[in-house]
Scaffold this active site. Structure first.
Site, mmCIF file in Angstrom:
data_model
loop_
_atom_site.group_PDB
_atom_site.id
_atom_site.type_symbol
_atom_site.label_atom_id
_atom_site.label_comp_id
_atom_site.label_asym_id
_atom_site.label_seq_id
_atom_site.Cartn_x
_atom_site.Cartn_y
_atom_site.Cartn_z
ATOM 1 N N HIS A 458 0.832 -1.346 -0.156
ATOM 2 C CA HIS A 458 0.161 0.053 -0.113
ATOM 3 C C HIS A 458 0.663 1.162 -0.046
ATOM 4 C CE1 HIS A 458 -0.599 0.611 4.514
ATOM 5 N NE2 HIS A 458 0.414 0.267 4.301
ATOM 6 N N GLU A 459 0.223 2.606 -0.259
ATOM 7 C CA GLU A 459 0.841 3.588 -0.589
ATOM 8 C C GLU A 459 1.746 3.496 -1.538
ATOM 9 O OE1 GLU A 459 -0.440 6.195 0.536
ATOM 10 O OE2 GLU A 459 -1.803 5.487 2.342
ATOM 11 N N GLY A 460 1.726 2.980 -2.872
ATOM 12 C CA GLY A 460 2.820 2.781 -3.693
ATOM 13 C C GLY A 460 3.405 1.568 -3.659
#
Length: 611
Positions: A458-460
């Site tokens: 998550h978050e990239g």
């Protein structure tokens, strides 16, 4: 030594966070106030979060058709967090904040991530949501939405991904159309109707608070009614679960936001993760189809708004990964000290009647523990350094602020990705230290691994961070950020070389830094992005190891300088971790960079059918 001892050393000896109190924004603070915040958060985390971490994993959220159920412990823990004031810790006094430095805020949140990262996620998401609105929202949006989130009355989410698009935000199809004539005159912002589906929304449904403020990326159709391809048409909207008036009072109307289902995860189970439908008609509002949303900022600038908060969000993800690794390290360290098994290698261990020794006496167990220590304490130092750069960017003089901005551009992909990979490895080693017991739910280390596995996604996701670093960050502004980072590393190398204990490591870091420079130039030598980025992940891994080699070199230098007032075992531990990282980990760099330098095409040319 406890994690708190390392945290205090990094904050006060390495970063000198008390010096921030000389700046106008932090003038009311001192080491005493910073320590008081850490003490309070450590206590709340110990009493309200840690005892229920396993409960939140076993009694994961469930939906019975009407509402999502969470353990009472989650409600109690989040209430305690809200009452501590930490939701608005870094905000201005006039919005209920403490005007704490970002680095102190993140240090305080270490305790919650370490105690129960999934129970703490609701508050962390809310703080990020509200902080974005404080920068990009209108005065009324700040007053109504952000302030109620900082007060803990409402919680917030970020709604980016869609089932068919995943990380490819340019392919989102959620659309937003003006809500009738005069839509632009709503006091809460230009009012739109949204229709679409969002996936992987953490905290997307619960009843911890009376309302949930969704920040939603959607596209406004062009004059022909078609969505603009790519990212240029993406805008950002506030979509509350329950509608509110211009003064922030609930109107009693439910917005057309419906829970389509819960995602049942490997770990991080204490946080609801949802699929949300916007405007499907389950909760028709004011006689029309579509969820009501209020535009944030300008049309088509949604990604710019969202990515404003991504630096801090990605540092926060890295910090969460770090603390999960640290929790596993401490659990396996305690186990290794108590568990007796086997006898020493050599003459002393040949007598079968001699008592078994604690497994911490065995060299390979020490190796696994020292590896964990080097990963987790190194990652903690990196995250605090990056948070300190956020403070410098916001409160430093113009030259220092500009340098901090450039350094953050280059370091943020590392701050997010490196702990996500290597503190997960620390969790794997913690399981190994416990052996078969580590693979059971009788001990917490397996849960730490499961919880931490999310952070590479998550978050990239990991590969995206590599492409961001090699494809954009090291090249942007003619490589100024990379040059500045290299200059800081070279200054640390020069300072460390004066210490006999560190000279070997300083030389190794110097060679690795030169290799990164050569590999960066070689990757782009023919100007072909497909070739350069085919090995972006090995580049990310090598670059991250160079950064951590720098961090450990500098941390060891400061520990040596302060050895007269630090416990001998504390200093010995820092030097051993630095030595381990440089001797066991830094040699990996050459292998990673070899494929980058040669622009190896093994993966690029592989035909899918060959797999």
């Amino acid at each position: 030594m406890t994690m708190r001892a390392t945290l205090d050393f990094l904050l006060h000896d390495w970063i000198d966070v008390a010096a921030l109190a000389s700046r106008p924004r932090f003038a009311d603070h001192s080491r005493e106030t910073f320590d008081s915040v850490l003490d309070t958060c450590e206590r709340i985390a110990r009493e309200k979060f840690a005892p229920y971490n396993r409960l939140s994993d076993i009694e994961e959220p469930h939906f019975e058709g009407e509402r999502v159920h969470l353990p009472q412990a989650t409600h109690d823990a989040t209430r305690a967090y809200v009452e501590s004031g930490m939701l608005a810790a870094a905000q201005d006094y006039d919005v209920g904040g403490m005007q704490l430095p970002c680095v102190v805020e993140m240090a305080a949140n270490c305790f919650f991530s370490m105690s129960s990262v999934s129970m703490g996620a609701y508050a962390m998401l809310t703080s990020g949501n509200a902080s974005l609105l404080m920068v990009h929202g209108s005065p009324r949006q700040k007053e109504v939405f952000a302030r109620n989130e900082f007060a803990g009355r409402w919680f917030g989410t970020m709604c980016l991904s869609e089932p068919q698009a995943g990380s490819s935000l340019s392919d989102i199809v959620t659309r937003a159309v003006p809500d009738g004539e005069g839509f632009e005159n709503d006091p809460l912002g230009p009012r739109y109707r949204l229709k679409g589906n969002k996936m992987w929304i953490s905290g997307g449904e619960h009843e911890i608070t009376e309302n949930i403020v969704h920040l939603v990326l959607a596209k406004i159709p062009g004059p022909d009614g078609k969505l603009i391809p790519g990212v240029k048409g993406i805008s950002l909207f506030i979509v509350p679960k329950r509608l509110v008036d211009a003064d922030g009072n609930l109107t009693g109307e439910r917005n057309d936001v419906a829970l389509a289902g819960l995602n049942h995860k490997c770990g991080y189970r204490g946080t609801t993760n949802t699929l949300l439908n916007f405007g499907e008609g389950r909760f028709p509002v004011r006689g029309s189809a579509g969820a009501i949303g209020y535009l944030v900022g300008e049309p088509g600038r949604g990604l710019a708004c969202m990515f404003h908060m991504m630096n801090e969000a990605r540092i926060g993800v890295g910090l969460g990964a770090t603390m999960l690794g640290y929790a596993g390290y401490q659990a396996s360290l305690e186990y290794a000290r108590q568990r007796t098994q086997g006898r020493p290698v050599g003459p002393a261990g040949k007598d079968p009647s001699s008592p078994p020794v604690p497994i911490i006496e065995h060299a390979d167990v020490k190796r696994m523990l020292l590896a964990q220590k080097s990963y987790c304490e190194g990652a903690l130092a990196l995250e605090l350094y990056c948070a300190r750069l956020v403070d410098e960017q916001q409160t430093g003089d113009p030259v220092a602020a500009e340098e901090a901005r450039l350094l953050l551009e280059v370091l943020t992909p590392i701050a997010k990705s490196w702990p996500s990979e290597w503190c997960l490895e620390a969790n794997s080693l913690a399981i190994q230290v416990l052996g078969g017991y580590g693979y059971t739910r009788d001990f917490p280390v397996e849960q730490y691994w499961r919880d931490n596995r999310l952070n590479m996604i998550h978050e990239g996701a990991h590969g995206i961070q590599g492409m961001d670093l090699l494809g954009r960050k090291v090249l942007m502004e003619e490589g100024r950020g990379l040059q500045l980072l290299a200059a800081r590393m070279q200054a640390s190398i020069a300072a460390a070389a004066a210490h006999a204990e560190l000279a070997e490591h300083a030389q190794a870091l110097s060679r690795a830094l030169d290799h990164v420079g050569r590999a960066t130039r070689a990757a782009w030598a023919n100007g072909q992005p497909a070739e350069a980025l085919a090995n972006a992940t090995p580049y990310l891994q090598a670059f991250g190891h160079v950064v951590l080699g720098w961090v450990w070199l500098d941390v060891a230098r400061v520990a040596l300088a302060a050895r007269d007032r630090l416990a001998p075992s504390f200093v010995a531990g820092k030097l051993a971790a630095a030595r381990y990282f440089h001797r066991y980990e830094m040699p990996r760099i050459a292998a990673w960079l070899a494929v980058v330098e040669s622009r190896d095409r093994t993966c690029l040319d592989l035909a899918p059918e060959a797999l």
